[in-house]
Design a protein around this motif. Structure first.
Motif, mmCIF file in Angstrom:
data_model
loop_
_atom_site.group_PDB
_atom_site.id
_atom_site.type_symbol
_atom_site.label_atom_id
_atom_site.label_comp_id
_atom_site.label_asym_id
_atom_site.label_seq_id
_atom_site.Cartn_x
_atom_site.Cartn_y
_atom_site.Cartn_z
ATOM 1 N N GLY A 77 0.942 -1.204 0.029
ATOM 2 C CA GLY A 77 -0.102 -0.061 0.098
ATOM 3 C C GLY A 77 0.929 1.403 -0.112
ATOM 4 N N PRO A 78 1.782 1.374 1.025
ATOM 5 C CA PRO A 78 2.652 2.719 0.922
ATOM 6 C C PRO A 78 3.151 2.922 -0.441
ATOM 7 N N ALA A 79 3.834 1.844 -1.050
ATOM 8 C CA ALA A 79 4.213 2.302 -2.423
ATOM 9 C C ALA A 79 3.215 2.662 -3.653
ATOM 10 N N PHE A 80 2.222 2.255 -3.326
ATOM 11 C CA PHE A 80 1.094 2.660 -4.382
ATOM 12 C C PHE A 80 -0.015 3.780 -3.887
ATOM 13 N N ALA A 81 0.571 4.732 -2.825
ATOM 14 C CA ALA A 81 -0.074 5.615 -2.132
ATOM 15 C C ALA A 81 -0.774 6.532 -2.955
ATOM 16 N N ASP A 82 0.098 7.036 -4.136
ATOM 17 C CA ASP A 82 -0.229 8.266 -4.925
ATOM 18 C C ASP A 82 -0.924 7.669 -6.255
ATOM 19 N N VAL A 83 -1.179 6.297 -6.423
ATOM 20 C CA VAL A 83 -1.500 5.638 -7.448
ATOM 21 C C VAL A 83 -3.074 5.636 -7.536
ATOM 22 N N ALA A 84 -3.754 6.562 -8.474
ATOM 23 C CA ALA A 84 -5.144 6.309 -8.335
ATOM 24 C C ALA A 84 -5.615 5.097 -8.625
ATOM 25 N N THR A 85 -5.241 4.393 -9.693
ATOM 26 C CA THR A 85 -5.746 3.030 -10.074
ATOM 27 C C THR A 85 -5.752 1.970 -9.149
ATOM 28 N N TRP A 86 -4.776 1.970 -8.075
ATOM 29 C CA TRP A 86 -4.654 1.278 -7.054
ATOM 30 C C TRP A 86 -5.790 1.292 -6.222
#
Lengths: 756, 151
Positions: free
Chosen positions: A256-265
């Motif tokens: 989760g922390p790695a994808f914090a800025d990814v809207a798709t996630w």
């Protein structure tokens, strides 16, 4: 203590062997032996948590050249998961000893596979490198396949196990692709992740979420989970409540922390989570098999966890970790109770179970405590966790927060409804008057005790809210540093969240009581049938496809390979430059070349098969002489020996064929002539181009140095084979051994066919 | 098998095979510093088995044992360094001063090579086994096979 993780994993592996041996005596012996390693691991995790040791990382370089390491870390999150995996694991082993009769089949296989699964799961929760995680992820798929398919004499069980394996295994492949994309952006370590962004990150997010969704049974990949209820109930309680299905959730949490800025996630996670939460709860309301109700409920609960993690706020992550912990406890307890009901009454159908509240009071008490914890009713652990979740979605801003709020509230209403229906259906009186209570066999202490412990945990967890907070809080902080601001609250008072919770419980209980009186038709497992149909179609397609490309015609194989190789080598023609070509290094090469050409030409014109084999041998010997002349004795020796064996092999094989080559019709002969010429030309130009365009400095000097200093040998070629590039050699000989075993197997099959 | 079992051929193969085995073993040990190595040794030993099978001196047996044994040995040598915390396939060199023979230097490459040899011999035996199976059991297709001896 350093390297404790290795020791514990080693203990599990020893335990697997010991359980397999002990299981030969009886199922009980095997299960008791198998319970030792999880019990020890639980003690380890508990002592680490009590002593509050700082997090440690145990690393082992596996293939340093490829940056592959086995890395395990024991931070707060990993330790909490260890407590669940091994603690519930040990209880399930004891429970299973009561569940199975002494003459149960597969008594050597079952305890060993269950412990192997437990070890894989531990590796997964400890993993600190994406590759370590992936390996253990796949191991859990394989070991759970063995467990789901335990009753392997039943065709429907085998189908269910295969479906579970193919869906989770296929998801594993998607996950692998996602991890490969992700590691292009970040390091392979799983701690201290930095946020990624861009197209690559979005692609990785989609692939990893799909992988996690298959494992954590998210809609539409959930279809394997109800089918997996074909497993013995201890397996369902362990795999499908506390552990395996949590693997996907854990992955979403850790990454989760790695994808914090990814809207798709966030959006895809919310979509998976919301759909699963609602559809799972609806499924739980439609089924009448108590175990299936719980299985569909698990789909719904996992959806809730994924929703909260996808939301990603500090509060949501704190709520998700708390719920994950609470869910493992109450869902395992409920499964254990259902297993006991099944064993003591012989049925799990809520239409056939009446009045168990009187005849099985302990089980009823446990189920009520665990069920109300699931519904989020005080004074139970589940209430505090659910309360945190409701607060988190109420606080969430924007559209995604609104979506999560609607999903969580409606999902929770349905959760309360199916819990009510479950409790009334299993333990309540008959829906129609005049039906006598279900007959109940005597209880077994080994089954009751673990269920009571897990059921009590929900109550104790509420009383000792501070202790639970000190367990889940730091685990959440590993993922979201801001989560330390939150605690589990026993009685929040009249806040919005509490009012919403009261509404949820009231509405849900009314709906559940209403539905429990109605007997709807059991839904067809449409999704599972569709999955099975596609598997069958693939299985039917495979032999047709293979039959098309593996037609068994040797000339066509050779023509295909030759043409493909020629075409592949074609681009080299453009690298050709006449300037670099010399006639020969010394005249002997010329002599040898003439001998080779003459032998090859003789091979073309000769009409006897034996003659052709011998001319080919002559070509080979000529080539090895060229190698000697060029100063490559190793190559020459190998070439010579291979030629010798091939000629002897030819001689052996020729016994089956006519002495002469048969006459061939003109067109086929012309085609073969063309292919041969093209092949020869392409090889020639390819070699010439390769020698014309040397790139960089030849590495021979460096190789010769390292051969003596590191490999300790003077023969550079062999040091390359056994040391410098030993991994390649290892791969090659394994391929060789596989081929040899294949040949032997085919020969045996043929032998058997001819004899019968 | 197919080839005529002339006494001369049999005797020749029989007397040559010990020598060929010595050559094979030499190649195995020489490989570290001179031409040779596990693969070449396996081919020589495989050729010995092939010739002896063709001459009717033995049957192609122990193929599966050699293949599994060789594979296990190779994998064990590859994985062993992990136990000492070294990377996979890390080479260990050992030097021993023995009387008469002088200093003997060897390393973990030797058992690795022995495993390779065993796999190659096993593969040759497997091929022979496959051929001999079809030879003994496939019905004669009526094609002229002048090589077949009547004995």
């Amino acid at each position: 203590m350093r390297n404790m993780t290795w020791l514990l994993l080693a203990a599990h592996i020893v335990g697997v062997a010991a359980a397999a041996i002990a299981g030969r005596r009886s199922m009980k012996t095997g299960l008791v032996v198998a319970a030792v390693a999880p019990a020890a691991t639980t003690l380890f995790a508990a002592s680490e948590l009590i002593a509050s040791h700082p997090e440690r990382i145990d690393e082992l370089a596996w293939v340093p050249g490829l940056d592959l390491t086995f890395a395990f870390r024991t931070d707060a999150l990993a330790l909490m998961m260890t407590l669940l995996v091994s603690g519930i694991g040990a209880l399930v082993f004891i429970y299973a000893a009561g569940y199975f009769s002494d003459d149960a089949a597969g008594s050597s296989r079952f305890p060993a596979s269950l412990l192997a699964f437990s070890a894989s799961m531990l590796g997964l929760v400890w993993a600190d490198s994406v590759w370590t995680l992936f390996i253990f992820w796949e191991l859990t798929s394989i070991t759970s396949f063995l467990l789901v398919g335990h009753k392997n004499t039943d065709a429907s069980v085998r189908t269910a196990a295969r479906r579970a394996l193919l869906i989770t295994g296929g998801g594993g492949l998607v996950l692998l692709a996602g991890l490969l994309v992700l590691t292009g952006e970040i390091d392979s370590s799983l701690t201290g992740l930095t946020p990624v962004s861009g197209t690559g990150a979005s692609l990785a997010a989609v692939l990893i979420l799909i992988g996690a969704a298959t494992k954590s049974a998210q809609v539409p990949f959930h279809v394997w989970l109800p089918g997996a209820m074909a497993a013995p109930t201890p397996v369902s309680a362990y795999l499908h409540s506390a552990t395996m299905v949590k693997a996907g959730v854990l992955l979403v949490a850790v990454l989760g922390p790695a994808f914090a800025d990814v809207a798709t996630w966030r959006w895809l996670g919310l979509a998976f989570g919301a759909a699963s939460m609602l559809w799972g709860a609806i499924g739980a309301l439609r089924h009448r098999d108590a175990k299936l109700i719980l299985a569909w409920g698990t789909v719904s609960q996992l959806g809730l966890l994924v929703t909260l993690l996808a939301l990603g706020s500090d509060k949501a992550i704190f709520a998700a970790i708390s719920l994950l912990f609470a869910h493992a406890l109450f869902k395992a307890a409920l499964f254990l109770v259902v297993g006991e009901v099944d064993i003591r009454t012989g049925t799990r159908n809520i239409d056939e179970l009446h009045g168990l509240a009187r005849s099985m009071p302990v089980a009823f008490a446990v189920a009520t405590a665990a069920g109300l914890s699931m519904a989020g009713v005080p004074p139970l652990l589940g209430f505090m966790a659910k309360e945190a979740a409701v607060e988190a979605v109420l606080e969430a801003p924007n559209l995604d927060g609104l979506l999560a709020l609607v999903a969580v509230v409606s999902g929770s209403v349905l959760t309360v409804a199916y819990t009510t229906r479950f409790l009334l259906g299993v333990f309540g009186p008959a829906a129609t008057a005049g039906r006598s209570d279900t007959e109940v066999a005597p209880g077994r202490a080994a089954m009751t005790a673990p269920a009571v412990l897990l059921g009590l945990a929900g109550v104790v967890g509420y009383i000792a809210a501070e202790t639970v907070t000190s367990l889940v809080g730091p685990a959440a902080v590993e993922l979201a540093p801001g989560a330390d601001a939150y605690t589990l609250i026993r009685w929040p008072g009249l806040k919005t969240a509490f009012v919403v919770s009261v509404g949820i419980v009231t509405a849900g209980a009314a709906l559940g009581a209403l539905l429990s009186r109605r007997s709807t038709a059991i839904p067809r497992p449409v999704g599972a049938d569709a999955a099975d149909a596609s598997i069958e179609n693939i299985l039917a397609f495979a032999p047709r496809f293979t039959g098309r490309i593996q037609h068994g015609s040797l000339p066509v194989y050779l023509a295909t390979m030759g043409t493909t190789a020629s075409l592949a080598a074609l681009p080299f023609v453009f690298d050709l430059s006449i300037d670099h070509l010399t006639l020969w290094d010394n005249p002997l090469q010329g002599v040898l070349a003439v001998a080779i050409v003459v032998s090859a030409a003789a091979g073309v014109v000769v009409r006897s098969r034996l003659g052709a084999a011998l001319t080919l041998g002559a070509v080979g010997i000529g080539v090895s002489a060229l190698f000697v002349n060029h100063g490559a004795p190793d190559l020459a020796l190998t070439q010579l020996l291979v030629e010798t064996i091939i000629v002897v092999g030819f001689v052996l094989g020729l016994g089956h064929l006519s002495r002469q080559f048969p006459e061939k019709s003109g067109s086929w002969r012309a085609a073969r002539l063309f292919m041969s010429l093209a092949g020869g030309l392409v090889v020639m130009t390819g070699l010439a181009a390769a020698s014309a365009a040397p790139t960089g400095v030849a590495p021979i000097a460096e190789l010769a140095d390292t051969a003596v200093s590191e490999g300790g040998g003077g023969n550079v070629v062999n040091v390359i084979l056994t040391d410098t590039r030993a991994l390649d050699t290892l791969g090659e000989v394994v391929v060789l051994a596989t081929v040899a075993i294949g040949i032997l197997a085919l020969a045996r099959v043929r032998q058997a066919e001819v004899l019968t | 098998m197919i080839v005529a079992r002339s006494p001369v051929f049999q005797l020749g193969v029989q007397s040559a095979s010990p020598l060929a085995v010595i050559v094979g073993v030499y190649l195995l040990f020489a490989g570290h510093n001179n031409p040779g190595g596990g693969f070449a040794a396996g081919l020589v030993l495989g050729a010995v088995v092939t010739l002896r099978t063709v001459a009717g001196l033995q049957r192609p047996v122990y193929g599966p044992t050699l293949i599994t044994g060789g594979t296990l040995l190779v994998v064990a040598v590859a994985a062993a360094p992990l136990l000492w915390g070294d990377p996979l396939l890390d080479q260990k060199v050992v030097s021993v001063d023995a009387p008469v023979l002088g200093t003997i230097k060897t390393g973990s490459a030797l058992p690795f090579d022995i495993g390779v040899t065993a796999i190659v011999v096993g593969l040759v035996i497997a091929l022979l086994d496959g051929l001999s199976t079809s030879e003994a059991l496939v019905p004669d297709r009526g094609s002229p096979s002048p090589h077949r001896s009547s004995s």
